[in-house]
Motif scaffolding. Structure first.
Motif, PDB file in Angstrom:
ATOM      1  N   LEU A  60     -22.147 -45.885   4.990  1.00  0.00           N
ATOM      2  CA  LEU A  60     -21.641 -44.631   5.546  1.00  0.00           C
ATOM      3  C   LEU A  60     -20.329 -44.196   4.907  1.00  0.00           C
ATOM      4  N   SER A  63     -19.743 -41.038  -1.008  1.00  0.00           N
ATOM      5  CA  SER A  63     -19.970 -39.615  -1.256  1.00  0.00           C
ATOM      6  C   SER A  63     -20.828 -39.456  -2.499  1.00  0.00           C
ATOM      7  N   ARG A  71     -22.158 -34.369  -0.750  1.00  0.00           N
ATOM      8  CA  ARG A  71     -22.623 -35.047   0.457  1.00  0.00           C
ATOM      9  C   ARG A  71     -21.639 -36.180   0.770  1.00  0.00           C
ATOM     10  N   GLY A  73     -20.307 -39.154   3.214  1.00  0.00           N
ATOM     11  CA  GLY A  73     -20.672 -40.073   4.272  1.00  0.00           C
ATOM     12  C   GLY A  73     -19.726 -39.990   5.447  1.00  0.00           C
ATOM     13  N   GLY A 113     -16.779 -37.605   8.934  1.00  0.00           N
ATOM     14  CA  GLY A 113     -17.760 -37.491  10.005  1.00  0.00           C
ATOM     15  C   GLY A 113     -17.118 -37.381  11.374  1.00  0.00           C
ATOM     16  N   THR A 146     -31.297 -32.630   9.942  1.00  0.00           N
ATOM     17  CA  THR A 146     -30.150 -31.944   9.361  1.00  0.00           C
ATOM     18  C   THR A 146     -29.925 -30.660  10.132  1.00  0.00           C
ATOM     19  N   THR A 168     -24.235 -39.198  10.230  1.00  0.00           N
ATOM     20  CA  THR A 168     -24.237 -40.107   9.079  1.00  0.00           C
ATOM     21  C   THR A 168     -23.724 -39.445   7.810  1.00  0.00           C
ATOM     22  N   GLU A 169     -23.760 -38.111   7.743  1.00  0.00           N
ATOM     23  CA  GLU A 169     -23.387 -37.431   6.504  1.00  0.00           C
ATOM     24  C   GLU A 169     -23.031 -35.985   6.808  1.00  0.00           C
ATOM     25  N   VAL A 171     -22.725 -32.294   4.794  1.00  0.00           N
ATOM     26  CA  VAL A 171     -23.202 -31.671   3.559  1.00  0.00           C
ATOM     27  C   VAL A 171     -22.422 -30.380   3.309  1.00  0.00           C
TER      28      VAL A 171
END
Length: 294
Positions: A60, A63, A71, A73, A113, A146, A168-169, A171
């Protein structure tokens, strides 16, 4: 003060973290950087029965710079984004906005995050996500989804994340046709901004071909100023356009008054930020290269 009693879980895999969230749901809080959660615990404004510490969960904290998006983490620290040359090259406005988050000591712990999941209506990153039409990746034991920024941010400190889901990510789309800038006004360096603006323009021969404009600090979530975007598209850069678009931005929001300023004050600050950013925007075609940020 000290926090109320809670159970502490220390998962070592994503699956373990998701199992814990699935079991405890609304009774659990996720600990990442802790820059928001720990003060809330200490003041007993948050009283979870279980704290799930994801800091030792691998996978996690990375990137990826792709052609279409950056993206990031969930456990990537703000300081890492600030100093990563690959991220800064791919999306300069992201690094610039991150530099405005609090102070270096805070950025060393703050996670991307966690910042986004906290959904503070005066935070920088949600507005950057809004300007870029970004998204948040949520994962549970049942699968992954997403969620676009507009659906994700619901209200003050409220998101579309379900209790069993983990961010988790994050974007951040790369939009090479646009040059983005971040600017904000805060009463003191490191404070949350009274208002902040993420503006993206495609300018050719002094005329705006496309525009993206989002703001923070002026609503219960990040705000896309679409009427102002429409007014910018096709307009010639200059003082008249800057004043008109700033006024459109001011009229588009209705922020509440609080200890940091009245709603009218926040609207006025927003209008000034928009006006000044547009008024000082250089024509990319005249300088031959892309700048980074104001």
């Amino acid at each position: 003060m000290k926090p109320a009693v809670f159970s502490y879980l220390d998962p070592r895999t994503v699956e373990e973290a998701l199992d814990a969230l699935g079991e405890h749901g609304d009774d659990a809080s996720v600990l990442a950087g802790g820059q928001s959660l720990v003060p809330l615990l200490n003041m007993r404004l948050a009283r979870p029965e279980v704290v799930i510490d994801i800091n030792r969960v691998p996978g996690l904290d990375a990137s990826r710079v792709e052609a279409a998006a950056v993206r990031v983490g969930a456990l990537v620290r703000a300081a890492t984004v600030e100093k990563d040359p690959a991220l800064a090259d791919a999306l300069p406005v992201l690094a610039d906005a991150v530099r405005h988050i609090a102070h270096p000591q805070i950025r060393n712990r703050t996670t991307i995050g966690g910042n986004v999941a906290h959904a503070d209506p005066s935070s920088e990153l949600p507005a950057v996500l809004a300007a870029l039409d970004g998204a948040v990746v949520l994962r549970s034991a049942g699968g992954e989804r997403t969620v676009g920024w507009e659906e994700f941010f619901v209200s003050v400190f409220t998101t579309a994340r379900e209790p069993e889901e983990l961010v988790t990510e994050v974007v951040f789309p790369v939009r090479p046709e646009l040059e983005f800038r971040w600017t904000e006004f805060a009463r003191h360096h490191g404070d949350f901004p009274v208002a902040g603006v993420c503006l993206g323009l495609d300018v050719e021969d002094g005329v705006v071909r496309a525009a993206r404009l989002a703001a923070t600090g002026v609503g219960d979530r990040p705000v896309r100023l679409r009427e102002a975007e429409a007014a910018l598209s096709g307009a010639a850069l200059g003082a008249e356009t800057a004043r008109a678009v700033g006024e459109l931005a001011r009229r588009a929001v209705d922020p509440p008054s609080d200890v940091h300023g009245s709603g009218d004050f926040r609207r006025a600050v927003l209008a000034t930020l928009v006006r000044r950013t547009i008024d000082t925007w250089p024509d990319r075609s005249q300088r031959g290269q892309r700048g980074t940020a104001a």
